[in-house]
Design a protein around this motif. Structure first.
Motif, PDB file in Angstrom:
ATOM      1  N   ALA A 126      -5.330  -4.019  12.688  1.00 14.66           N
ATOM      2  CA  ALA A 126      -4.303  -3.851  11.666  1.00 14.66           C
ATOM      3  C   ALA A 126      -2.933  -4.043  12.312  1.00 14.66           C
ATOM      4  N   ARG A 127      -1.980  -4.529  11.538  1.00 15.63           N
ATOM      5  CA  ARG A 127      -0.626  -4.721  12.055  1.00 15.63           C
ATOM      6  C   ARG A 127       0.010  -3.348  12.293  1.00 15.63           C
ATOM      7  N   ALA A 128       0.560  -3.176  13.491  1.00 14.20           N
ATOM      8  CA  ALA A 128       1.176  -1.908  13.863  1.00 14.20           C
ATOM      9  C   ALA A 128       2.132  -2.141  15.024  1.00 14.20           C
ATOM     10  N   VAL A 129       3.003  -1.166  15.245  1.00 17.74           N
ATOM     11  CA  VAL A 129       3.884  -1.184  16.406  1.00 17.74           C
ATOM     12  C   VAL A 129       3.930   0.229  16.964  1.00 17.74           C
ATOM     13  N   PHE A 130       3.826   0.324  18.283  1.00 17.84           N
ATOM     14  CA  PHE A 130       3.896   1.608  18.974  1.00 17.84           C
ATOM     15  C   PHE A 130       4.896   1.488  20.113  1.00 17.84           C
ATOM     16  N   VAL A 131       5.628   2.567  20.376  1.00 17.57           N
ATOM     17  CA  VAL A 131       6.444   2.648  21.576  1.00 17.57           C
ATOM     18  C   VAL A 131       5.903   3.819  22.386  1.00 17.57           C
TER      19      VAL A 131
ATOM     20  N   VAL B 199      -3.752   4.735   5.705  1.00 14.31           N
ATOM     21  CA  VAL B 199      -4.439   3.933   4.693  1.00 14.31           C
ATOM     22  C   VAL B 199      -3.702   2.602   4.632  1.00 14.31           C
ATOM     23  N   ILE B 200      -4.433   1.528   4.884  1.00 12.02           N
ATOM     24  CA  ILE B 200      -3.805   0.214   4.827  1.00 12.02           C
ATOM     25  C   ILE B 200      -4.638  -0.722   3.969  1.00 12.02           C
ATOM     26  N   THR B 201      -3.983  -1.810   3.590  1.00 14.23           N
ATOM     27  CA  THR B 201      -4.678  -2.863   2.861  1.00 14.23           C
ATOM     28  C   THR B 201      -4.524  -4.163   3.632  1.00 14.23           C
ATOM     29  N   PHE B 202      -5.455  -5.058   3.387  1.00 12.50           N
ATOM     30  CA  PHE B 202      -5.409  -6.403   3.940  1.00 12.50           C
ATOM     31  C   PHE B 202      -5.561  -7.342   2.756  1.00 12.50           C
ATOM     32  N   LYS B 203      -4.504  -8.084   2.452  1.00 17.46           N
ATOM     33  CA  LYS B 203      -4.461  -8.928   1.252  1.00 17.46           C
ATOM     34  C   LYS B 203      -4.782  -8.103   0.005  1.00 17.46           C
ATOM     35  N   GLU B 204      -4.168  -6.914  -0.039  1.00 16.56           N
ATOM     36  CA  GLU B 204      -4.240  -5.968  -1.156  1.00 16.56           C
ATOM     37  C   GLU B 204      -5.601  -5.294  -1.346  1.00 16.56           C
ATOM     38  N   ASN B 205      -6.520  -5.478  -0.411  1.00 15.71           N
ATOM     39  CA  ASN B 205      -7.813  -4.784  -0.447  1.00 15.71           C
ATOM     40  C   ASN B 205      -7.818  -3.696   0.609  1.00 15.71           C
ATOM     41  N   GLN B 206      -8.122  -2.464   0.197  1.00 18.02           N
ATOM     42  CA  GLN B 206      -8.138  -1.365   1.146  1.00 18.02           C
ATOM     43  C   GLN B 206      -9.209  -1.597   2.194  1.00 18.02           C
ATOM     44  N   VAL B 207      -8.881  -1.289   3.454  1.00 20.24           N
ATOM     45  CA  VAL B 207      -9.818  -1.453   4.559  1.00 20.24           C
ATOM     46  C   VAL B 207      -9.966  -0.139   5.311  1.00 20.24           C
ATOM     47  N   THR B 208     -11.036  -0.058   6.089  1.00 19.50           N
ATOM     48  CA  THR B 208     -11.351   1.134   6.874  1.00 19.50           C
ATOM     49  C   THR B 208     -10.888   0.931   8.306  1.00 19.50           C
ATOM     50  N   LEU B 209     -10.086   1.866   8.802  1.00 18.20           N
ATOM     51  CA  LEU B 209      -9.648   1.805  10.192  1.00 18.20           C
ATOM     52  C   LEU B 209     -10.530   2.711  11.044  1.00 18.20           C
ATOM     53  N   LEU B 210     -10.992   2.170  12.160  1.00 15.63           N
ATOM     54  CA  LEU B 210     -11.815   2.926  13.100  1.00 15.63           C
ATOM     55  C   LEU B 210     -10.919   3.603  14.133  1.00 15.63           C
ATOM     56  N   GLY B 211     -11.325   4.769  14.585  1.00 18.18           N
ATOM     57  CA  GLY B 211     -10.553   5.491  15.583  1.00 18.18           C
ATOM     58  C   GLY B 211      -9.632   6.507  14.941  1.00 18.18           C
ATOM     59  N   SER B 212      -8.810   7.119  15.770  1.00 21.59           N
ATOM     60  CA  SER B 212      -7.901   8.165  15.305  1.00 21.59           C
ATOM     61  C   SER B 212      -6.472   7.658  15.259  1.00 21.59           C
ATOM     62  N   GLU B 213      -5.761   8.067  14.220  1.00 23.61           N
ATOM     63  CA  GLU B 213      -4.355   7.707  14.111  1.00 23.61           C
ATOM     64  C   GLU B 213      -3.572   8.351  15.250  1.00 23.61           C
TER      65      GLU B 213
ATOM     66  N   LYS C  86      -9.773   0.972  18.625  1.00 31.63           N
ATOM     67  CA  LYS C  86     -10.374   2.283  18.341  1.00 31.63           C
ATOM     68  C   LYS C  86      -9.519   3.419  18.898  1.00 31.63           C
ATOM     69  N   ALA C  87      -8.927   3.219  20.081  1.00 29.34           N
ATOM     70  CA  ALA C  87      -8.104   4.269  20.694  1.00 29.34           C
ATOM     71  C   ALA C  87      -6.848   4.552  19.874  1.00 29.34           C
ATOM     72  N   PHE C  88      -6.272   3.508  19.251  1.00 22.71           N
ATOM     73  CA  PHE C  88      -5.029   3.661  18.491  1.00 22.71           C
ATOM     74  C   PHE C  88      -5.253   3.665  16.981  1.00 22.71           C
ATOM     75  N   GLY C  89      -6.515   3.631  16.555  1.00 27.06           N
ATOM     76  CA  GLY C  89      -6.825   3.715  15.131  1.00 27.06           C
ATOM     77  C   GLY C  89      -6.399   2.516  14.327  1.00 27.06           C
ATOM     78  N   VAL C  90      -6.521   1.303  14.900  1.00 26.35           N
ATOM     79  CA  VAL C  90      -6.103   0.097  14.190  1.00 26.35           C
ATOM     80  C   VAL C  90      -7.226  -0.943  14.051  1.00 26.35           C
ATOM     81  N   ALA C  91      -8.443  -0.618  14.447  1.00 25.49           N
ATOM     82  CA  ALA C  91      -9.557  -1.561  14.320  1.00 25.49           C
ATOM     83  C   ALA C  91     -10.036  -1.569  12.868  1.00 25.49           C
ATOM     84  N   ILE C  92      -9.985  -2.736  12.234  1.00 26.44           N
ATOM     85  CA  ILE C  92     -10.422  -2.861  10.843  1.00 26.44           C
ATOM     86  C   ILE C  92     -11.926  -3.109  10.828  1.00 26.44           C
ATOM     87  N   GLU C  93     -12.660  -2.129  10.330  1.00 27.45           N
ATOM     88  CA  GLU C  93     -14.122  -2.201  10.352  1.00 27.45           C
ATOM     89  C   GLU C  93     -14.655  -3.436   9.623  1.00 27.45           C
ATOM     90  N   GLU C  94     -14.153  -3.710   8.437  1.00 23.16           N
ATOM     91  CA  GLU C  94     -14.692  -4.783   7.614  1.00 23.16           C
ATOM     92  C   GLU C  94     -14.427  -6.182   8.168  1.00 23.16           C
TER      93      GLU C  94
END
Length: 166
Positions: A128-133, A3-17, A115-123
């Motif tokens: 979304a900001r993220a880091v993966f190794v 669950v993430i927010t963008f400028k304090e508004n909750q957004v929907t992430l597409l894909g799987s975490e 979508k593959a990494f679950g970080v696409a913000i639908e709205e």
């Protein structure tokens, strides 16, 4: 799902975490020359994947610069920065800012990575900001979904995870 927010508004992430221990999902993004790049193109190396909404914003700029600077300390780690910025804009930004140790990649075409990494913000059709190794065997060894997209990631934790995966 994160669950993430963008400028304090909750957004929907597409894909799987994506979780630590998962096999990293494949994706297709575009390099600055418009060629296709997949996860498999860097197989056999450790990848630190820095995900930003847009290089033309302060936090994204700082994040990309920070990982560019840290690259010298990471040895055999490939750093990928992925956003939905157009490849032309990414190339221009890197040239203007002397970014040479990070490969910028664009997910603008079809949000394959997002979508593959679950970080696409639908709205917003941003990432979304993220880091993966991802280790040399394509196993995810570190994830951070930044809870507020305008905040910085935990740089030290990401760098340590990349070093540990080498």
């Amino acid at each position: 799902m994160a669950v993430i927010t963008f400028k304090e508004n909750q957004v929907t992430l597409l894909g799987s975490e994506v979780k630590v221990g998962d096999k990293a999902p494949d994706f297709t993004v575009l390099a600055n020359d418009l060629s296709s790049v997949t996860l498999g193109d860097s197989k056999g190396t450790v990848r630190l994947i820095s995900v930003v909404p847009s290089l033309d914003t302060g936090v994204c700029d700082a994040q990309t610069r920070r990982f560019n600077e840290e690259a010298a300390e990471l040895g055999n780690v490939k750093i990928l920065t992925i956003s939905v910025d157009l490849p032309f804009a990414q190339r221009r930004w890197c040239g203007a800012n002397g970014i040479e140790n990070v490969q910028t990649l664009s997910d603008h075409r079809d949000l394959s990575f997002g979508k593959a990494f679950g970080v696409a913000i639908e709205e917003l059709r941003l990432l979304a900001r993220a880091v993966f190794v991802v280790d040399s065997n394509d196993v995810v060894t570190y994830t951070e979904y930044v809870s507020e997209a305008t905040d910085h990631p935990d740089y030290a934790a990401a760098i340590e995870a990349a070093k540990a995966a080498e």
